[in-house]
Design an enzyme around this catalytic site. Structure first.
Site, PDB file in Angstrom:
ATOM      1  N   HIS A 183      -3.741  -4.133 -17.508  1.00 18.17           N
ATOM      2  CA  HIS A 183      -3.298  -3.836 -18.875  1.00 18.17           C
ATOM      3  C   HIS A 183      -3.430  -5.081 -19.748  1.00 18.17           C
ATOM      4  O   HIS A 183      -3.900  -5.019 -20.889  1.00 18.17           O
ATOM      5  CB  HIS A 183      -1.851  -3.364 -18.884  1.00 18.17           C
ATOM      6  CG  HIS A 183      -1.660  -1.934 -18.521  1.00 18.17           C
ATOM      7  ND1 HIS A 183      -2.225  -0.902 -19.229  1.00 18.17           N
ATOM      8  CD2 HIS A 183      -0.949  -1.353 -17.515  1.00 18.17           C
ATOM      9  CE1 HIS A 183      -1.877   0.253 -18.676  1.00 18.17           C
ATOM     10  NE2 HIS A 183      -1.101   0.005 -17.626  1.00 18.17           N
ATOM     11  N   CYS A 199       0.644   3.292   3.124  1.00 11.97           N
ATOM     12  CA  CYS A 199       1.353   2.649   4.230  1.00 11.97           C
ATOM     13  C   CYS A 199       2.855   2.892   4.132  1.00 11.97           C
ATOM     14  O   CYS A 199       3.536   3.112   5.142  1.00 11.97           O
ATOM     15  CB  CYS A 199       1.086   1.139   4.235  1.00 11.97           C
ATOM     16  SG  CYS A 199      -0.644   0.695   4.488  1.00 11.97           S
ATOM     17  N   CYS A 210       0.847  -1.197   0.000  1.00 10.64           N
ATOM     18  CA  CYS A 210       0.000   0.000   0.000  1.00 10.64           C
ATOM     19  C   CYS A 210       0.882   1.247   0.000  1.00 10.64           C
ATOM     20  O   CYS A 210       1.716   1.428   0.890  1.00 10.64           O
ATOM     21  CB  CYS A 210      -0.904  -0.025   1.233  1.00 10.64           C
ATOM     22  SG  CYS A 210      -1.602   1.560   1.694  1.00 10.64           S
ATOM     23  N   HIS A 217      -7.801   7.859  -4.565  1.00 12.61           N
ATOM     24  CA  HIS A 217      -7.212   8.615  -5.668  1.00 12.61           C
ATOM     25  C   HIS A 217      -7.674   8.051  -7.009  1.00 12.61           C
ATOM     26  O   HIS A 217      -8.011   8.801  -7.932  1.00 12.61           O
ATOM     27  CB  HIS A 217      -5.682   8.573  -5.585  1.00 12.61           C
ATOM     28  CG  HIS A 217      -5.089   9.613  -4.685  1.00 12.61           C
ATOM     29  ND1 HIS A 217      -5.196  10.956  -4.945  1.00 12.61           N
ATOM     30  CD2 HIS A 217      -4.383   9.504  -3.534  1.00 12.61           C
ATOM     31  CE1 HIS A 217      -4.588  11.641  -3.993  1.00 12.61           C
ATOM     32  NE2 HIS A 217      -4.087  10.782  -3.122  1.00 12.61           N
ATOM     33  N   LYS A 248       9.391   6.593 -11.627  1.00 14.44           N
ATOM     34  CA  LYS A 248       8.088   6.655 -12.288  1.00 14.44           C
ATOM     35  C   LYS A 248       8.180   7.566 -13.512  1.00 14.44           C
ATOM     36  O   LYS A 248       8.154   8.792 -13.394  1.00 14.44           O
ATOM     37  CB  LYS A 248       7.023   7.179 -11.322  1.00 14.44           C
ATOM     38  CG  LYS A 248       6.788   6.292 -10.115  1.00 14.44           C
ATOM     39  CD  LYS A 248       6.139   4.986 -10.507  1.00 14.44           C
ATOM     40  CE  LYS A 248       5.772   4.171  -9.277  1.00 14.44           C
ATOM     41  NZ  LYS A 248       5.231   2.853  -9.634  1.00 14.44           N
ATOM     42  N   TRP A 276      -4.017   3.185 -20.160  1.00 17.42           N
ATOM     43  CA  TRP A 276      -2.654   3.678 -20.350  1.00 17.42           C
ATOM     44  C   TRP A 276      -2.530   5.136 -19.902  1.00 17.42           C
ATOM     45  O   TRP A 276      -1.596   5.507 -19.177  1.00 17.42           O
ATOM     46  CB  TRP A 276      -2.269   3.532 -21.831  1.00 17.42           C
ATOM     47  CG  TRP A 276      -1.098   4.363 -22.233  1.00 17.42           C
ATOM     48  CD1 TRP A 276       0.218   4.160 -21.918  1.00 17.42           C
ATOM     49  CD2 TRP A 276      -1.143   5.557 -23.020  1.00 17.42           C
ATOM     50  NE1 TRP A 276       1.001   5.154 -22.466  1.00 17.42           N
ATOM     51  CE2 TRP A 276       0.183   6.025 -23.144  1.00 17.42           C
ATOM     52  CE3 TRP A 276      -2.175   6.266 -23.637  1.00 17.42           C
ATOM     53  CZ2 TRP A 276       0.513   7.169 -23.858  1.00 17.42           C
ATOM     54  CZ3 TRP A 276      -1.856   7.416 -24.352  1.00 17.42           C
ATOM     55  CH2 TRP A 276      -0.524   7.854 -24.457  1.00 17.42           C
TER      56      TRP A 276
END
Length: 566
Positions: free
Chosen positions: A416, A70, A67, A453, A499, A477
């Site tokens: 995906h 977390c 998470c 979110h 990311k 995507w």
């Protein structure tokens, strides 16, 4: 007793002793925490022994190691644990990883439906179905959480509990004799803290010295007669009082907790006080968080079947079973999830038959107990073995440390895979995948903050307006890249796997147009190359090249939002 009987008796005895040792053995590390973080690591094996019937209170954090919320909260909880080491005789901080399958039953018993969740259990807590502790609010800083914990302990004392703690309450007195009248026997050094009622400095100092022999801290109103008598001009103030009731006004350099604490300790040193053995012995909490040098990029051009199988098994073993009672919307979400796995997922071995049997069984009742579902999943897995054909280890989704990537990466990869393979089928299976994904994340995903979110993003990007298979592929995507953009640089990000917006220029040069704008038909073809069933790999198999389906004549519309540049 003959020789054979003696042998059997000895073996049984040794086995029992070894079993008892294993059962009671402390755990050095699990999930996001280790013993060096100054927390008690709870598991299904040691929970009862470490929690129930203790002379001290326990603050338990129920969390899920994959998470994101977390992971963000863990440094704050560790900071709190490090700050309150000296409170251990009064309260201990503990953690339980609900993503570990064997811990599931405890998480269900405590009705943990959001991660992280904090529960306060008072001293001598008794095990019982309704005894699930008192919920404590998760805060955004360790300091706020500490203040909340102090307020809780003060309330506990007002109810006649927490007798192992020094008094955290505040009062008014006119003389030193009256102030120390109720100080416990054997105390040689009393420190009076003059402060207002809402201050937490006095309680913190009282708890800090709770394992100091012969030392006691007492809180008194800064407006009391004794404050005038002591001639304390600045608050919070501190006065030391010895056995002869001789007061010594201490003058901290700073009027805060650290300033008063230094003044208190300096006084004790001046009278040759012998501090506890572990006093100020604080270990480095960052010892286990060093990262390897260098930078790795996720192998986003490869999908491994082992990642997909491990994700599916985790979802069925630890996420859908966290409900104490599974019914209504969550039950329907599970049935929809099983439907898309059955109809679309490129299953191997007996996985599809297992899923069909599970789906048929779950549809026979309108309400299931979480333990009942878990037992049924295990039973059907045994009945259909082999259900899983890999070692169930993350390969493409493996992080640089256990606390990174893993299941969250696997879930993105799974969906995906489902949208891309749904686009190979006639009809509108792709939008069904998105709807099932939305319901799954809303009801089951073990990160409450992440789920909220995602739901907000799904509403903003109109997930339920997607009506065609190829648009479903691109919607997911776009949304995945939006999430990557939002959490880039976050504490939850694996520093070895940053990311980025995918696919990168190096992975798919044709996916970018002039000035970095996305070439959506090329992106669509790239996603098919990566996630098509025939391109899913295991460690031993070389991918076969399969021509992707062409992109239909899309009305780009809302799909053209986002990301002109990387």
């Amino acid at each position: 007793m003959n020789l054979y009987s003696k042998f059997i008796f000895t073996v049984v005895t040794i086995t029992s002793v070894i079993g008892a040792i294993i059962q009671d053995e402390d755990v050095d590390q699990q999930g996001l925490y280790s013993k060096s973080d100054h927390v008690v690591i709870l598991t299904q094996r040691n929970f009862d022994k470490k929690v129930y019937g203790q002379q001290h209170a326990v603050l338990i954090q129920f969390y899920n190691s994959y998470c994101g919320h977390c992971r963000s909260f863990a440094p704050k909880f560790k900071a709190l644990a490090n700050d309150v080491i000296s409170w251990k005789n009064v309260i201990k901080l503990a953690v339980l990883d609900c993503s570990v399958e064997e811990n599931n039953e405890i998480c269900r018993q405590f009705e943990v439906m959001a991660y992280p969740s904090l529960r306060y259990l008072h001293e001598y807590y008794v095990k019982g179905n309704a005894n699930v502790g008192e919920r404590i609010q998760v805060t955004d800083t360790a300091e706020k959480l500490k203040q909340q914990l102090i307020a809780k302990m003060q309330n506990e004392q007002s109810m006649g509990r927490l007798n192992s703690a020094p008094s955290l309450n505040i009062a008014s007195y006119a003389t030193y004799e009256a102030a120390v009248k109720d100080v416990p026997n054997g105390v040689k050094y009393t420190f009076i803290i003059f402060e207002n009622e809402n201050s937490t400095i006095g309680p913190e100092l009282a708890l800090y010295v709770s394992d100091f022999k012969y030392v006691h801290v007492k809180r008194i109103y800064d407006t009391s007669e004794l404050a005038n008598l002591a001639n304390v001009k600045h608050f919070p103030g501190i006065v030391a009082v010895d056995l002869n009731l001789q007061p010594i006004i201490l003058t901290p350099k700073e009027l805060n907790k650290q300033g008063l604490l230094k003044a208190l300790e300096s006084y004790l040193k001046s009278v040759n006080y012998e501090f506890p053995e572990n006093h100020n012995k604080i270990e480095n909490n960052d010892a286990g968080d060093s990262h390897n040098e260098g930078l790795l990029l996720s192998d986003s051009d490869v999908v491994y079947y082992s990642d997909l199988e491990k994700t599916i098994k985790t979802s069925l073993h630890t996420e859908i079973t966290r409900y104490k009672v599974l019914d209504g919307e969550p039950l329907q979400a599970l049935l929809d999830y099983l439907d898309i796995l059955i109809n679309i997922f490129p299953a191997r071995g007996n996985l599809r038959e297992f899923l069909m049997d599970l789906r048929a069984t779950m549809a026979t009742k309108k309400s299931w107990g979480g333990s009942e579902v878990y037992d049924m999943v295990k039973r059907l897995e045994n009945a259909h073995t082999p259900v899983y054909t890999t070692d169930l280890e993350y390969i493409g989704c493996k992080g640089s440390q256990p606390k990174y990537r893993g299941y969250s990466c696997g879930l993105w990869t799974l969906f995906h895979t489902l949208t891309v393979n749904a686009a190979q089928k006639p009809g509108t299976e792709g939008p069904k995948v998105l709807k099932a994904m939305h319901s799954y994340i809303k009801n089951f995903f073990g990160c409450t903050d992440c789920s909220e979110h995602f739901q907000a993003m799904a509403a903003r990007n109109r997930i339920f307006d997607v009506k065609e298979n190829d648009k479903a592929v691109l919607w997911l995507w776009i949304s995945h890249n939006e999430v990557n953009l939002r959490i880039a640089g976050d504490i939850t990000e694996d520093p070895q796997y940053p990311k980025l917006q995918f696919p990168s220029v190096s992975r798919c040069p044709e996916c970018r147009l002039a000035r970095g704008a996305w070439n959506l038909p090329a992106v669509f073809e790239y996603l098919q190359r990566v996630y098509l069933a025939s391109n899913i790999q295991d460690v031993r198999r070389v991918r076969s090249a399969v021509a992707p389906s062409p992109l239909s004549n899309l009305d780009i519309g809302m799909l053209s939002l986002l990301y002109m540049t990387e």
